[in-house]
Motif scaffolding. Structure first.
Motif, short mmCIF file in Angstrom:
data_model
loop_
_atom_site.label_atom_id
_atom_site.label_comp_id
_atom_site.label_asym_id
_atom_site.label_seq_id
_atom_site.Cartn_x
_atom_site.Cartn_y
_atom_site.Cartn_z
N UNK A 237 0.82 -1.18 0.00
CA UNK A 237 0.00 0.00 0.00
C UNK A 237 0.86 1.24 0.00
N UNK A 238 0.21 2.38 -0.03
CA UNK A 238 0.92 3.64 0.01
C UNK A 238 0.88 4.18 1.44
N UNK A 239 1.54 5.30 1.64
CA UNK A 239 1.58 5.90 2.97
C UNK A 239 0.17 6.21 3.46
N UNK A 240 -0.02 6.15 4.78
CA UNK A 240 -1.36 6.30 5.35
C UNK A 240 -1.78 7.75 5.55
N UNK A 241 -0.86 8.67 5.32
CA UNK A 241 -1.20 10.08 5.48
C UNK A 241 -1.10 10.79 4.13
N UNK A 242 -2.01 11.72 3.94
CA UNK A 242 -1.98 12.50 2.71
C UNK A 242 -0.78 13.44 2.71
N UNK A 243 -0.12 13.58 1.57
CA UNK A 243 1.01 14.51 1.49
C UNK A 243 0.52 15.96 1.47
N UNK A 244 1.44 16.85 1.72
CA UNK A 244 1.13 18.27 1.65
C UNK A 244 1.58 18.80 0.29
N UNK A 245 0.62 19.22 -0.51
CA UNK A 245 0.90 19.79 -1.82
C UNK A 245 0.58 21.28 -1.77
N UNK A 246 1.57 22.08 -2.14
CA UNK A 246 1.39 23.54 -2.13
C UNK A 246 1.04 24.02 -3.52
N UNK A 247 -0.04 24.77 -3.59
CA UNK A 247 -0.46 25.34 -4.88
C UNK A 247 0.48 26.47 -5.26
N UNK A 248 0.81 26.55 -6.54
CA UNK A 248 1.66 27.63 -7.02
C UNK A 248 1.06 28.98 -6.62
N UNK A 249 1.89 29.87 -6.06
CA UNK A 249 1.34 31.16 -5.58
C UNK A 249 0.61 31.95 -6.66
N UNK A 250 1.04 31.85 -7.91
CA UNK A 250 0.38 32.62 -8.97
C UNK A 250 -1.03 32.13 -9.23
N UNK A 251 -1.32 30.86 -8.86
CA UNK A 251 -2.66 30.34 -9.10
C UNK A 251 -3.69 31.06 -8.22
#
Length: 454
Positions: A237-251
């Motif tokens: 399986x994959x890791x049990x916690x969701x990763x933190x993804x940062x949205x590009x500031x310009x978005x």
């Protein structure tokens, strides 16, 4: 007695969940960043791109070289009555060399065209890198979602199994308000949970199979060997916690459409189209060179034998220039120029279409992301707590013989559906974030402008 039994059920579920968590952490799970790193470092496409770029760079050198000279050797004016080499004064042994030169600046233009085309591959590799990061993130999140949904259903399944036993015991002892239809309803919900589990396992296996496409080991140093398709880095399986993804500031900068389009113009895929446009312009310049004459220089040396009476004969040396006259260019050279101009203009439309599509996807993603964030706040601040309270209240009422068993089942299913919906929202937020980050990817390769191009 029913209250004590249900309390035991709750403690048993918590203990089983703890054991499952310990067992999962004992195995090395595949994190998102690890999956991306493996996909990027084992991509055969990158090796092929480097080889294509190397081939074009080698062709740049070859394109700037003059064509090989041609050598001619022959006997001239040999008399047929005697076949004697010294009989006639015009009989000679001649050797000559001819060197042709390309039309106009064709060599320089062709070199510039190949050089410009080779600059496209670093941009394509930047786009490929951003594409892989987005694609692997999508697939990893699908695996995570199916895995987490299975865990949620398994928890409720264990509770429903205990509830079936409790209702059977209560019905057999004729205590409380338990009815036969309550037992059947609990069994039915248990079967439906099994069906939901089967669906989720199907989705988990499908997503894991798609993710494994990017996790095969590839030895770039030895491309002649096939990939080891049995060696794929994919844990249970994959890791049990969701990763933190940062949205590009310009978005989130609130850019206008024009400002956003200018920003997207720096995307590697758009820059690669710009390079293709430069190559098309060079093709137009190359076609115009067909209207220039092609020049050639020739030189020859002719040896003559002495006369039969012993008198020496002088040898001959000749030098000359050849060139063609492109007089009938209307149906050939002019049409080639028109065709190359049309092709160059078509590249502009390709860039415009790509920009429009990217702009539309970005606007769509930003609006979806705003609504998903709104729903995420609604679930986390209100809805999850309310369905949890409803589930606990209905269970408490039922244990005190003051509630309906069907209401307990509905409340538990509603709580499970709310948890799964909240999980779906969290995953969708990260998916859209990954998609938007792809469109705001910038190239680390800045191709030099080709001289003579606008």
């Amino acid at each position: 007695m029913l209250v004590n039994t249900l309390r035991s059920v709750r403690l048993g579920i918590l203990f089983c969940g703890f054991l499952q968590a310990v067992s999962a952490h004992s195995q090395e799970a595949l994190s998102l960043q690890h999956a991306i790193d493996i996909a990027l470092s084992n991509d055969p496409w990158v090796k092929g791109s480097l080889l294509k770029q190397q081939a074009l760079e080698e062709q740049v050198v070859a394109a700037g070289t003059l064509p090989d000279p041609t050598v001619s050797i022959g006997l001239m004016n040999l008399p047929m009555d005697s076949w004697s080499f010294d009989q006639e004064a015009m009989t000679q042994f001649k050797i000559g060399v001819t060197q042709m030169f390309p039309r106009g600046d064709a060599l320089e233009i062709r070199q510039g065209q190949l050089k410009a085309e080779s600059q496209k591959y670093p941009l394509l590799r930047d786009d490929r890198r951003a594409t892989i990061e987005s694609k692997v993130t999508q697939l990893w999140l699908e695996v995570y979602q199916a895995q987490a949904t299975i865990a949620l259903i398994e928890q409720d399944k264990a509770l429903f199994e205990q509830l079936v036993e409790v209702t059977r015991a209560s019905y057999a002892s004729a205590t409380g308000k338990t009815r036969q239809q309550d037992i059947i309803r609990a069994q039915l919900e248990l079967v439906q949970l099994d069906d939901r589990l089967t669906v989720q396992y199907q989705q988990l296996e499908a997503a894991a199979a798609q993710l494994s496409e990017w996790l095969y080991q590839f030895d770039a140093a030895n491309p002649d060997m096939l990939m080891n398709f049995d060696n794929v880095v994919l844990a249970e399986g994959v890791a049990e916690r969701l990763p933190e993804l940062t949205l590009d500031p310009l978005a989130d900068a609130g850019l206008s459409r024009s400002e956003l389009a200018r920003r997207l113009a720096g995307h590697p895929a758009i820059l690669a189209i710009d390079v293709s446009q430069q190559v098309a312009h060079k093709e137009t310049e190359l076609a115009r060179q067909q209207n220039q004459p092609q020049w050639g220089v020739n030189a020859s040396y002719a040896y003559r034998d002495s006369a039969p009476n012993g008198m020496d004969r002088a040898d001959f040396f000749s030098v000359g220039v050849t060139f063609d006259l492109p007089l009938f260019s209307e149906n050939r050279q002019d049409k080639q120029v028109s065709a190359s101009v049309a092709m160059a203009e078509s590249v502009k439309t390709e860039k415009l279409l790509t920009l429009k599509a990217m702009l539309s996807q970005v606007e769509k993603g930003l609006r979806q992301l705003a609504r998903l964030r709104q729903r995420d706040g609604l679930y986390s601040e209100e809805l999850l707590a309310q369905v949890r309270e409803q589930s606990e209240a209905s269970l408490t009422a039922y244990t005190n013989d003051d509630g309906d068993f069907a209401e307990v089942i509905r409340a538990r299913i509603a709580e499970l559906n709310a948890k799964i919906a909240a999980l779906q929202i969290e995953v969708d937020i990260l998916k859209i974030t990954a998609q938007l980050n792809y469109y705001f990817a910038q190239s680390g390769s800045n191709p030099a402008p080709v001289m003579g191009d606008n």
